[in-house]
Scaffold this motif. Structure first.
Motif, PDB file in Angstrom:
ATOM      1  N   LEU A 128       0.875  -1.164   0.000  1.00 41.33           N
ATOM      2  CA  LEU A 128       0.000   0.000   0.000  1.00 41.33           C
ATOM      3  C   LEU A 128       0.912   1.214   0.000  1.00 41.33           C
ATOM      4  O   LEU A 128       1.977   1.184   0.630  1.00 41.33           O
ATOM      5  N   ASP A 129       0.504   2.268  -0.680  1.00 42.02           N
ATOM      6  CA  ASP A 129       1.326   3.476  -0.710  1.00 42.02           C
ATOM      7  C   ASP A 129       1.479   4.044   0.705  1.00 42.02           C
ATOM      8  O   ASP A 129       0.658   3.760   1.584  1.00 42.02           O
ATOM      9  N   THR A 189      -1.655   5.502   1.948  1.00 44.40           N
ATOM     10  CA  THR A 189      -2.862   4.663   1.903  1.00 44.40           C
ATOM     11  C   THR A 189      -3.009   3.965   3.254  1.00 44.40           C
ATOM     12  O   THR A 189      -2.021   3.559   3.869  1.00 44.40           O
ATOM     13  N   TYR A 195     -11.157  -0.991  -2.048  1.00 41.69           N
ATOM     14  CA  TYR A 195     -10.665   0.249  -1.431  1.00 41.69           C
ATOM     15  C   TYR A 195     -11.804   1.253  -1.322  1.00 41.69           C
ATOM     16  O   TYR A 195     -12.582   1.420  -2.269  1.00 41.69           O
ATOM     17  N   HIS A 204       0.554   2.449  -7.826  1.00 43.42           N
ATOM     18  CA  HIS A 204      -0.328   3.630  -7.705  1.00 43.42           C
ATOM     19  C   HIS A 204      -1.581   3.494  -8.569  1.00 43.42           C
ATOM     20  O   HIS A 204      -2.080   4.498  -9.112  1.00 43.42           O
ATOM     21  N   GLN A 205      -2.075   2.280  -8.702  1.00 42.57           N
ATOM     22  CA  GLN A 205      -3.117   2.049  -9.716  1.00 42.57           C
ATOM     23  C   GLN A 205      -4.341   2.963  -9.570  1.00 42.57           C
ATOM     24  O   GLN A 205      -4.794   3.571 -10.546  1.00 42.57           O
ATOM     25  N   ILE A 206      -4.885   3.041  -8.347  1.00 41.22           N
ATOM     26  CA  ILE A 206      -6.136   3.797  -8.190  1.00 41.22           C
ATOM     27  C   ILE A 206      -5.885   5.290  -8.382  1.00 41.22           C
ATOM     28  O   ILE A 206      -6.665   5.991  -9.016  1.00 41.22           O
ATOM     29  N   LYS A 207      -4.752   5.761  -7.878  1.00 46.40           N
ATOM     30  CA  LYS A 207      -4.422   7.179  -8.077  1.00 46.40           C
ATOM     31  C   LYS A 207      -4.309   7.484  -9.563  1.00 46.40           C
ATOM     32  O   LYS A 207      -4.818   8.493 -10.049  1.00 46.40           O
ATOM     33  N   LEU A 232      -7.521   7.203   0.562  1.00 46.06           N
ATOM     34  CA  LEU A 232      -7.579   5.831   0.059  1.00 46.06           C
ATOM     35  C   LEU A 232      -7.346   4.860   1.217  1.00 46.06           C
ATOM     36  O   LEU A 232      -6.364   4.986   1.954  1.00 46.06           O
TER      37      LEU A 232
HETATM   38  N1  URA Z   1      -3.778   2.079  -5.603  1.00 46.35           N
HETATM   39  C1  URA Z   1      -3.080   3.171  -5.231  1.00 46.35           C
HETATM   40  O1  URA Z   1      -3.029   4.158  -5.947  1.00 46.35           O
HETATM   41  N2  URA Z   1      -2.438   3.129  -4.039  1.00 46.35           N
HETATM   42  C2  URA Z   1      -2.474   2.068  -3.204  1.00 46.35           C
HETATM   43  O2  URA Z   1      -1.877   2.105  -2.127  1.00 46.35           O
HETATM   44  C3  URA Z   1      -3.205   0.952  -3.604  1.00 46.35           C
HETATM   45  C4  URA Z   1      -3.845   0.976  -4.805  1.00 46.35           C
END
Ligand code: URA
Length: 234
Positions: free
Chosen positions: A102-103, A106, A133, A183-186, A199
């Motif tokens: 996790l970042d 996060t 998330y 950083h997938q979700i970002k 997050l």
């Molecule tokens: N996606 C993100 O950008 N950060 C995370 O820590 C996990 C998934």
């Protein structure tokens, strides 16, 4: 198995600390004080105590942590505190590592284990393990943008796999992915012109974050959670 190996792998002390304790008479096997920890015992049958406490033999350790902000999910980092520092000192020698990252900013569910094979399986893209998330965006998102996120967006040379997004209001929602790019979700939020401002991972591989755990707290996985991840264990 060597007595010092049992003590360190079970997370009671490092081998050198165990040797020191043994010299002071603080290690017993079946009630007898032992000074030579190179002796082999059967961890399934022999009862070992360390400083008066029975050493519970666990082949592997599985922990749930509620990761706080500011900690990095790695086993070594010079610039920031690492999540392993939040565990008891006796677990520092048990070879634990975070199962996935996790970042730094996060929060939420992190599984820690010393079972490399199980972690490898849970993180394998082929297994399509779900991660959920809770997120908050800087700007309101439209239903069309949500549909784009669900279908897959280009996050810089890579198109994300279809995922589920359930919005709670115009800026907050839950996203469930079966992959885990950096950083997938970002990067997904940026791909639709938005920005993640909060997050938190709330579920991983069918295990939900225990809301009784405060940020930075951890506990061993319970029997129910162990049954959920049983397919990944060797
Ligand atoms: N996606 C993100 O950008 N950060 C995370 O820590 C996990 C998934």
């Amino acid at each position: 198995m060597r007595i010092d190996k049992l003590i360190s792998e079970a997370g009671y002390a490092s081998r050198s600390e165990a040797a020191k304790a043994a010299r002071k008479g603080n290690v017993t096997v079946n009630g007898e004080t032992v000074k030579d920890l190179s002796r082999h015992i059967d961890p399934e049958r022999d009862v070992v105590t360390f400083c008066g406490e029975e050493v519970v033999y666990q082949k592997n350790i599985y922990i749930m942590m509620n990761k706080p902000e500011g900690y990095v999910s790695s086993t070594d980092d010079k610039s920031a505190p690492i999540v392993l520092e939040l565990l008891d000192e006796r677990l520092q020698t048990a070879g634990l590592f975070p199962c996935g990252r996790l970042d730094k900013y996060t929060l939420g569910l992190l599984i820690l284990t010393n079972d490399g094979a199980a972690a490898h399986k849970m993180l394998s893209p082929k297994k399509h393990v779900e991660k959920t998330y809770r997120f908050r965006l800087q700007h309101a998102i439209s239903p069309e943008e949500v549909a784009r996120l669900e279908a897959g967006v280009d996050i810089g040379g890579f198109v994300t796999k279809p995922c589920r997004v359930v919005m709670l209001n115009e800026v907050e929602g839950d996203i469930t992915l079966t992959e885990g790019k950096y950083h997938q979700i970002k990067r997904m939020a940026e791909a639709v012109g938005n920005k993640i401002v909060y997050l938190e991972r709330t579920a991983f591989a069918g295990i939900s974050l225990d809301t009784a755990l405060a940020r930075g707290e951890w506990r061993y996985l319970n029997d129910e959670e162990m049954a959920i991840i049983a397919p990944y264990l060797s």
